[in-house]
Enzyme design. Structure first.
Site, PDB file in Angstrom:
ATOM      1  N   ARG A 158       0.824  -1.227   0.000  1.00  0.00           N
ATOM      2  CA  ARG A 158       0.000   0.000   0.000  1.00  0.00           C
ATOM      3  C   ARG A 158       0.850   1.266   0.000  1.00  0.00           C
ATOM      4  NH1 ARG A 158      -3.422  -3.257   3.470  1.00  0.00           N
ATOM      5  NH2 ARG A 158      -1.686  -3.074   4.904  1.00  0.00           N
ATOM      6  N   ILE A 159       1.861   1.299   0.889  1.00  0.00           N
ATOM      7  CA  ILE A 159       2.636   2.542   1.032  1.00  0.00           C
ATOM      8  C   ILE A 159       3.565   2.735  -0.164  1.00  0.00           C
ATOM      9  CG2 ILE A 159       4.253   3.814   2.509  1.00  0.00           C
ATOM     10  CD1 ILE A 159       3.017   2.282   4.923  1.00  0.00           C
ATOM     11  N   THR A 236      11.403   4.651   5.525  1.00  0.00           N
ATOM     12  CA  THR A 236      10.301   4.981   6.446  1.00  0.00           C
ATOM     13  C   THR A 236       9.654   3.695   6.961  1.00  0.00           C
ATOM     14  OG1 THR A 236       8.860   5.161   4.511  1.00  0.00           O
ATOM     15  CG2 THR A 236       9.686   7.232   5.430  1.00  0.00           C
ATOM     16  N   SER A 237      10.371   2.551   6.864  1.00  0.00           N
ATOM     17  CA  SER A 237       9.742   1.282   7.265  1.00  0.00           C
ATOM     18  C   SER A 237      10.087   0.965   8.719  1.00  0.00           C
ATOM     19  CB  SER A 237      10.141   0.169   6.305  1.00  0.00           C
ATOM     20  OG  SER A 237      11.526  -0.096   6.346  1.00  0.00           O
ATOM     21  N   ARG A 238      11.167   0.239   8.933  1.00  0.00           N
ATOM     22  CA  ARG A 238      11.645  -0.026  10.291  1.00  0.00           C
ATOM     23  C   ARG A 238      13.164   0.129  10.268  1.00  0.00           C
ATOM     24  NH1 ARG A 238       7.278   0.795  11.788  1.00  0.00           N
ATOM     25  NH2 ARG A 238       5.863  -0.556  12.973  1.00  0.00           N
ATOM     26  N   GLU A 267      15.688   3.275  18.600  1.00  0.00           N
ATOM     27  CA  GLU A 267      15.018   4.584  18.564  1.00  0.00           C
ATOM     28  C   GLU A 267      14.884   5.113  19.982  1.00  0.00           C
ATOM     29  OE1 GLU A 267      11.356   4.062  16.385  1.00  0.00           O
ATOM     30  OE2 GLU A 267      12.432   3.944  14.492  1.00  0.00           O
ATOM     31  N   HIS A 286      10.731   9.091  13.724  1.00  0.00           N
ATOM     32  CA  HIS A 286       9.631   8.130  13.491  1.00  0.00           C
ATOM     33  C   HIS A 286       8.260   8.825  13.556  1.00  0.00           C
ATOM     34  CE1 HIS A 286       8.542   3.568  13.830  1.00  0.00           C
ATOM     35  NE2 HIS A 286       7.697   4.232  13.050  1.00  0.00           N
ATOM     36  N   ALA A 288       6.342   9.411  10.574  1.00  0.00           N
ATOM     37  CA  ALA A 288       5.684   9.332   9.257  1.00  0.00           C
ATOM     38  C   ALA A 288       4.162   9.337   9.379  1.00  0.00           C
ATOM     39  CB  ALA A 288       6.166   8.109   8.496  1.00  0.00           C
TER      40      ALA A 288
END
Ligand code: GLV
Length: 325
Positions: A158-159, A236-238, A267, A286, A288
């Site tokens: 989706r992203i 922008t995932s992990r 993080e 983090h 987004a």
């Protein structure tokens, strides 16, 4: 009638929290920081439901500390790498997540990072504030062109597809790599390629994979060595999808031009992390999915998953539907 007992591991937006507190006997962790491991293990004891965040590690120990009455685990996130889903499935506990609603906000942030890193926005701001900006210069702070450039999208869910739609508006050529070989959307001109081709041909590479054993440190020295020296990487995932030591070396030695990160591992990164010294790294904490509407919708969706699980109904968004078979 006794209300179900739940533990909510942080204050979430009212759109979700109000639904939970109206229907449950809820304990809500009030601090800005997540509960410690010890506090988590204590607070879950005897609960019927758990609404948790990506900052909480929910493994078999937590599930067993809760006890056999635990009916549902609802994550206030789309990614569920913080949860041992197999352990939940083995206990027939459905796990909920929040897909779809954060797609656009996350794709916007990926694009913001592509632009910021490619066009040196943060470096430029620093120049202005520090007095480094002396005059307009023909070769001052040059960066990457977007129109006509190639964007490689790793993970075309989706992203990834939402990033592709944005890139089409910028006149970019779009390549994607997805081992699940997701089909492009009708009307979207995007070409599936193998990873090596994507890395060789892309001017920008944006990462949109979930974190799992196949994708941990997918972006390593070998991956970075295959990118163009002028290329920009965005994640922008992990955080753990990127080997940060390898990224540091690639940025420091200008093996690639620049990077933009919304996520790191851990993080936050320690303040003495060498990554933070790099001018060609744009990094944000983090955020987004951090828009007013998106976070309210995530909270509501997480609450709806929790409440459905407590009622013994199928979760509207369940990552382990096999618990129902
Ligand atoms: C955020 O990172 C999420 O997975 O929802």
């Amino acid at each position: 009638m006794t209300l179900p007992r739940v533990f909510v591991t942080r204050l979430i937006p009212a759109a979700g929290l109000d639904l939970v507190t109206a229907a449950c006997q809820a304990e809500v962790w009030p601090d800005e920081l997540p509960p410690s491991r010890q506090a988590l293990l204590e607070r879950v004891r005897g609960v019927d439901g758990l609404l948790c965040l990506l900052t909480d590690r929910i493994d078999a120990e937590v599930m067993d500390a809760a006890g056999p009455q635990l009916k549902v685990i609802s994550n206030h996130a789309v990614g569920v790498d913080n949860i041992d889903v197999a352990a939940a499935t083995a206990r027939r506990i459905p796990v909920g997540n929040t897909p779809g609603i954060l797609t656009d906000a996350t794709a916007d942030m990926a694009f913001a990072l592509l632009l910021a890193a490619g066009r040196r926005i943060v470096e430029g701001t620093r120049e202005v504030r520090s007095g480094g900006w002396k005059t307009w210069g023909p070769s001052y702070l040059l960066g990457a062109d977007f129109a006509g450039a190639t964007l490689g999208i790793v993970g075309f869910g989706r992203i990834g597809r939402a990033v592709a739609r944005r890139a089409a508006g910028f006149g970019m050529r779009i390549l994607y790599y997805d081992p699940a070989s997701a089909a492009p959307e009708p009307g979207l001109d995007a070409t599936p390629v193998d990873l090596d081709t994507l890395l060789r041909e892309s001017d920008f590479v944006s990462i949109h994979t979930p974190l799992n054993e196949q994708t941990r440190h997918l972006v390593n020295a070998d991956f970075l060595a295959k990118m163009k020296p002028t290329a920009v990487l965005v994640n922008t995932s992990r955080g753990a999808v990127v080997d940060q030591e390898a990224l540091y070396q690639a940025l420091k030695s200008r093996r690639i031009f620049a990077a933009g990160l919304d996520v790191t591992d851990p993080e936050p990164p320690p303040l003495d992390s060498p990554l933070l010294e790099l001018d060609n790294l744009t990094i944000v904490p983090h955020i987004a999915s951090a828009t007013w509407r998106t976070r309210s919708q995530m909270a509501r969706m997480a609450a709806e998953n929790l409440l459905a699980g407590l009622r013994g109904e199928r979760l509207p968004n369940c990552v382990n539907p096999e618990v129902y078979s």
